[in-house]
Design a protein around this motif. Structure first.
Motif, PDB file in Angstrom:
ATOM      1  N   ALA A  94       0.750  -1.181  -0.244  1.00  0.00           N
ATOM      2  CA  ALA A  94       0.062   0.160   0.029  1.00  0.00           C
ATOM      3  C   ALA A  94       0.804   1.070  -0.122  1.00  0.00           C
ATOM      4  O   ALA A  94       0.419   2.317  -0.476  1.00  0.00           O
ATOM      5  CB  ALA A  94      -0.864   0.007   1.048  1.00  0.00           C
ATOM      6  N   ASP A  95       2.096   1.150   0.596  1.00  0.00           N
ATOM      7  CA  ASP A  95       2.943   2.333   0.591  1.00  0.00           C
ATOM      8  C   ASP A  95       3.456   2.775  -0.881  1.00  0.00           C
ATOM      9  O   ASP A  95       4.022   3.604  -0.842  1.00  0.00           O
ATOM     10  CB  ASP A  95       4.185   1.998   1.579  1.00  0.00           C
ATOM     11  N   TYR A  96       3.321   1.788  -1.822  1.00  0.00           N
ATOM     12  CA  TYR A  96       3.624   2.154  -3.209  1.00  0.00           C
ATOM     13  C   TYR A  96       2.550   2.382  -3.921  1.00  0.00           C
ATOM     14  O   TYR A  96       2.740   2.739  -5.400  1.00  0.00           O
ATOM     15  CB  TYR A  96       4.302   1.052  -3.698  1.00  0.00           C
ATOM     16  N   GLU A  97       1.327   2.695  -3.371  1.00  0.00           N
ATOM     17  CA  GLU A  97       0.202   3.003  -4.113  1.00  0.00           C
ATOM     18  C   GLU A  97      -0.048   4.420  -4.634  1.00  0.00           C
ATOM     19  O   GLU A  97       0.916   5.173  -3.890  1.00  0.00           O
ATOM     20  CB  GLU A  97      -1.125   2.426  -3.803  1.00  0.00           C
ATOM     21  N   GLY A  98      -0.948   4.946  -5.296  1.00  0.00           N
ATOM     22  CA  GLY A  98      -1.198   6.245  -5.468  1.00  0.00           C
ATOM     23  C   GLY A  98      -2.725   6.746  -5.442  1.00  0.00           C
ATOM     24  O   GLY A  98      -3.160   6.039  -4.416  1.00  0.00           O
ATOM     25  N   SER A  99      -3.073   7.479  -6.097  1.00  0.00           N
ATOM     26  CA  SER A  99      -4.428   7.972  -6.104  1.00  0.00           C
ATOM     27  C   SER A  99      -5.408   6.918  -6.615  1.00  0.00           C
ATOM     28  O   SER A  99      -4.879   5.996  -7.271  1.00  0.00           O
ATOM     29  CB  SER A  99      -4.593   9.295  -6.608  1.00  0.00           C
ATOM     30  N   VAL A 100      -6.572   6.823  -6.320  1.00  0.00           N
ATOM     31  CA  VAL A 100      -7.705   5.990  -7.017  1.00  0.00           C
ATOM     32  C   VAL A 100      -7.812   6.381  -8.497  1.00  0.00           C
ATOM     33  O   VAL A 100      -7.782   7.571  -8.921  1.00  0.00           O
ATOM     34  CB  VAL A 100      -9.014   6.293  -6.321  1.00  0.00           C
ATOM     35  N   SER A 101      -7.623   4.991  -9.308  1.00  0.00           N
ATOM     36  CA  SER A 101      -7.530   5.408 -10.755  1.00  0.00           C
ATOM     37  C   SER A 101      -9.017   6.039 -11.201  1.00  0.00           C
ATOM     38  O   SER A 101     -10.212   5.462 -10.745  1.00  0.00           O
ATOM     39  CB  SER A 101      -7.499   3.995 -11.522  1.00  0.00           C
ATOM     40  N   THR A 102      -8.924   6.937 -12.219  1.00  0.00           N
ATOM     41  CA  THR A 102     -10.126   7.558 -12.891  1.00  0.00           C
ATOM     42  C   THR A 102     -10.183   6.845 -14.353  1.00  0.00           C
ATOM     43  O   THR A 102     -11.070   7.459 -14.987  1.00  0.00           O
ATOM     44  CB  THR A 102     -10.068   8.889 -12.974  1.00  0.00           C
ATOM     45  N   LEU A 103      -9.441   5.916 -14.603  1.00  0.00           N
ATOM     46  CA  LEU A 103      -9.224   5.425 -16.080  1.00  0.00           C
ATOM     47  C   LEU A 103     -10.620   4.385 -15.997  1.00  0.00           C
ATOM     48  O   LEU A 103     -11.207   4.176 -15.129  1.00  0.00           O
ATOM     49  CB  LEU A 103      -8.225   4.562 -16.174  1.00  0.00           C
ATOM     50  N   CYS A 104     -10.881   3.970 -17.319  1.00  0.00           N
ATOM     51  CA  CYS A 104     -12.166   3.120 -17.531  1.00  0.00           C
ATOM     52  C   CYS A 104     -11.840   1.795 -16.888  1.00  0.00           C
ATOM     53  O   CYS A 104     -10.939   1.041 -16.718  1.00  0.00           O
ATOM     54  CB  CYS A 104     -12.352   2.901 -18.992  1.00  0.00           C
ATOM     55  N   ALA A 105     -13.117   1.446 -16.187  1.00  0.00           N
ATOM     56  CA  ALA A 105     -12.901   0.092 -15.577  1.00  0.00           C
ATOM     57  C   ALA A 105     -12.481  -0.939 -16.552  1.00  0.00           C
ATOM     58  O   ALA A 105     -13.082  -1.112 -17.614  1.00  0.00           O
ATOM     59  CB  ALA A 105     -14.200  -0.207 -14.857  1.00  0.00           C
ATOM     60  N   GLY A 106     -11.543  -1.754 -15.925  1.00  0.00           N
ATOM     61  CA  GLY A 106     -10.914  -2.851 -16.899  1.00  0.00           C
ATOM     62  C   GLY A 106      -9.778  -2.471 -17.849  1.00  0.00           C
ATOM     63  O   GLY A 106      -9.385  -3.214 -18.456  1.00  0.00           O
ATOM     64  N   CYS A 107      -9.459  -0.958 -17.843  1.00  0.00           N
ATOM     65  CA  CYS A 107      -8.329  -0.556 -18.653  1.00  0.00           C
ATOM     66  C   CYS A 107      -7.149  -1.300 -18.190  1.00  0.00           C
ATOM     67  O   CYS A 107      -6.880  -1.478 -17.275  1.00  0.00           O
ATOM     68  CB  CYS A 107      -8.141   0.812 -18.347  1.00  0.00           C
ATOM     69  N   GLY A 108      -6.345  -1.909 -19.194  1.00  0.00           N
ATOM     70  CA  GLY A 108      -5.152  -2.438 -19.057  1.00  0.00           C
ATOM     71  C   GLY A 108      -4.122  -1.968 -18.345  1.00  0.00           C
ATOM     72  O   GLY A 108      -3.196  -2.321 -17.757  1.00  0.00           O
ATOM     73  N   HIS A 109      -4.366  -0.479 -18.510  1.00  0.00           N
ATOM     74  CA  HIS A 109      -3.093   0.398 -17.979  1.00  0.00           C
ATOM     75  C   HIS A 109      -3.216   0.285 -16.311  1.00  0.00           C
ATOM     76  O   HIS A 109      -2.225   0.444 -15.684  1.00  0.00           O
ATOM     77  CB  HIS A 109      -3.404   1.756 -18.167  1.00  0.00           C
ATOM     78  N   ASP A 110      -4.287   0.147 -15.743  1.00  0.00           N
ATOM     79  CA  ASP A 110      -4.367  -0.201 -14.326  1.00  0.00           C
ATOM     80  C   ASP A 110      -3.935  -1.401 -14.043  1.00  0.00           C
ATOM     81  O   ASP A 110      -3.081  -1.641 -12.559  1.00  0.00           O
ATOM     82  CB  ASP A 110      -5.815  -0.096 -13.836  1.00  0.00           C
TER      83      ASP A 110
END
Length: 350
Positions: A23-39
């Motif tokens: 969790a210490d390496y995470e960022g903000s909650v993603s706003t990309l489309c659900a299921g986006c490969g980038h996530d």
């Protein structure tokens, strides 16, 4: 709506050698489309950094413009970050790396950001063997501007709109090999077991490390006629072999069946263990890698895994013989050593 990750975490989350949880390496909650490969790629970066026990404040993440270039917001929230101009990320990394060589530079880009407007920047970063990890989140389209084909879209591939692409694709790993890249790999956002070891190996490589990751756009380019869709990649992917990354402090063990295996000691003492599926590819021979890429491309398959690595790579700092100390730590006495030293320099030039 909040885009911040909740601070509450299970108290018994696994910790790495530095005492950090994932969790210490995470960022903000993603706003990309659900299921986006980038996530999924962001998740792989988080996992790789956690398993390598990297200090977040010693990582600099940089990007250009596009869906992919938004993603650094969603990982390594405690690292340095800079979102640059469209296609100009490599120049910013070059300047930062010359000022502070002690940081790990992670560049994130897209197929449009790299293969179109940023092509010149991309090629010269390779030519100079800039010490960085360059991850391309490759979905074959411009997701921010309604899904037009990008320069990496395969000829005949069709997006959601339905019109087949009439132009040939730019193959980024092939181009990188021709330009002299010292680490070239390709993976799939849906295959973390392959992608995470590749990211870890790229982060310990000295020089320019490219990982081209096929990352389906679920909104505009995830249909049966697209060669960048989840379905197509899963059916047409062929791996160079199995890759294990072993930190230098761990015992090296293997469970591979008999076959051609090779261990490569990285610059920091860690070990990359390769088990090759095919005799056709020698990942330490540039010509062999180029031939393998073309062979699989012509048969309609996507070659993934470690494609090429130069075990004796010399990065930009070594080539230019720059100061071992980061330039941002030099003081006036270092930069202006005095009249006597200047006289000796002038005398040596007469």
């Amino acid at each position: 709506m909040s885009y911040q990750v909740p601070k509450f975490r299970h108290p018994e989350l696994p910790r790495n050698e530095l005492g950090y949880t994932r969790a210490d390496y995470e960022g903000s909650v993603s706003t990309l489309c659900a299921g986006c490969g980038h996530d999924s790629i962001s998740g792989s970066i988080v996992r790789a950094c956690h398993e390598l026990s990297l200090e977040p404040h010693k990582i600099a993440k940089l990007s250009g413009i596009g869906c992919s270039s938004k993603s650094p917001t969603y990982f390594l929230g405690k690292s340095h970050g800079f979102n640059s101009v469209h296609g100009r990320m490599p120049s910013v990394v070059t300047g930062a790396a010359m000022a502070n060589r002690d940081l790990l530079y992670l560049g994130v880009s897209g197929d449009g950001d790299t293969a179109s407007i940023g092509m010149g920047q991309f090629t010269h970063a390779i030519r100079r063997n800039l010490n960085m990890v360059y991850i391309v989140m490759n979905n074959g389209c411009y997701g921010l501007t309604k899904g037009q084909d990008s320069a990496t879209a395969d000829e005949g591939s069709a997006s959601k709109k339905g019109d087949p692409n009439p132009f040939g694709a730019i193959d980024l790993p092939g181009l990188a090999l021709q330009l002299g890249a010292t680490f070239v790999a390709r993976s799939f956002s849906g295959d973390k077991e392959q992608l995470v070891p590749l990211i870890k190996a790229a982060m310990t490589h000295r020089g320019f490390a490219l990982i081209d990751v096929v990352s389906p756009c679920v909104t505009f380019n995830n249909n049966t006629a697209s060669t960048k869709s989840y379905e197509f990649v899963r059916e047409h992917a062929a791996a160079t072999g199995t890759v294990d990354f072993v930190p230098m402090r761990e015992e090296i063990t293997t469970s591979y069946p008999p076959g051609q295996s090779q261990e490569v000691t990285m610059h920091d003492g860690s070990v990359l263990h390769l088990h090759k599926v095919s005799e056709e590819l020698d990942p330490f021979d540039r010509s062999s890698a180029l031939l393998a890429l073309e062979r699989y491309r012509s048969s309609g398959q996507i070659l993934t895994g470690l494609i090429y690595m130069d075990k004796d790579s010399r990065d930009l700092h070594e080539v230019l013989e720059t100061s071992r100390r980061p330039l941002n730590t030099l003081v006036e006495e270092d930069l202006c050593p005095g009249d006597k030293v200047l006289q000796n320099i002038n005398a040596s030039l007469r």
